[in-house]
Scaffold this motif. Structure first.
Motif: not given
Length: 305
Positions: A146-173
């Motif tokens: 849950i902490g990894i996949l939520k909007t403010e989670g580690f995965l979205n922060h990591f992808l934003l830092w890499l520049g792969v995405i411009n806005e957080p992905l909605h993965i959880l739920h």
């Protein structure tokens, strides 16, 4: 008296040989922890719901004329066919479990192949790393996602830092989160049978194929994959069967929109307190799972011939 003396005493009392006694222990275990609970659930499936404790009617009652009457209600099984919620839950469970099992196979096969080809001195360490997550509570591991996949989670922060995405992905739920959770949680059940099968494969067969002109890729598809099919089948069943009835992962990662029979059973048992209907749904689920188990046993029997 220690455990060995206790078992020897009971073996002598029952007049059993050592081999029969050893074989009888797992059968007794299955009788107490599988067959007996199943019979209780099967009995409840023919009862009727009532507002009492326990919340179901008894199947056997004494009539005023002194006769013993057995009352069986089939309406629970009929209701499962009439209400689309249940057959949709069954189909959705089978679909989600099938997709998750296929994804786990795609991940586990190259990992198991790499483990089997690794030097012998490293293989025990690699197996331990696969088993290591089981030392942590299953519930805690699912909560961690849950902490990894939520909007403010580690995965979205990591992808934003890499520049792969411009806005957080909605993965959880979503279903994607359910697939990720299932693949992560049940991957060892897929990986270990594959590794055990690939590790004992005769390497001389690949050498013979190379001498006959096969490329490494051709030898892999014509020799390695067919010989590893017992491990593939065993791994798929070990993951598919518990994944169909999974409750924790779809509840925590999938949210309210994810329809699976495990969540439906929980709702009927604990929210609606309709134990007979939930028991009937559980019996039907078991019948659905019997088919792949029988197919696996038949496949294993043909392979042993």
């Amino acid at each position: 008296m220690n455990r060995i003396d206790f078992l020897s005493t009971w073996r002598n009392r029952l007049n059993l040989s050592g081999r029969t006694f050893v074989i009888a222990i797992p059968y007794l275990w299955l009788l107490l922890l599988f067959l007996l609970p199943f019979l209780i659930v099967f009995k409840l499936s023919f009862a009727e719901t009532r507002l009492a404790i326990p919340p179901y009617t008894e199947l056997v009652e004494y009539a005023q004329d002194g006769h013993l009457r057995i009352i069986l209600f089939l309406r629970n099984y009929l209701f499962l066919t009439e209400d689309p919620l249940y057959w949709k839950a069954y189909l959705s469970s089978v679909k989600i479990a099938t997709i998750a099992t296929s994804m786990a196979l795609l991940v586990a096969y190259p990992v198991a192949y790499g483990m089997a080809k690794a030097p012998k001195r490293y293989q025990s360490t690699l197996v331990m790393l696969v088993i290591l997550p089981f030392w942590t509570s299953f519930l805690i591991r699912v909560y961690a996602w849950i902490g990894i996949l939520k909007t403010e989670g580690f995965l979205n922060h990591f992808l934003l830092w890499l520049g792969v995405i411009n806005e957080p992905l909605h993965i959880l739920h979503t279903h994607v989160a359910v697939y990720i959770g299932m693949v992560y949680s049940y991957l060892p059940f897929m990986l270990l049978p594959l590794y055990a099968n690939l590790e004992k494969m005769d390497v001389s067969l690949l050498e013979a194929a190379a001498d006959l002109g096969c490329t490494p890729m051709q030898a892999f598809w014509k020799i390695t994959v067919p010989l590893s099919m017992p491990g593939v089948i065993a791994g798929c069943l070990l993951m598919f069967i518990p994944a169909v009835g999974e409750f924790v992962i779809p509840s925590l990662l999938g949210g309210s929109e994810t329809l699976m029979i495990g969540k439906t059973l929980w709702t009927e048992f604990f929210n609606n307190r309709d134990w007979p209907l939930a028991s009937a749904a559980a019996v039907v689920l078991l019948l659905i799972l019997v088919a792949p188990i029988m197919w696996f046993q038949r496949t294993q029997a043909k392979g042993a011939v």
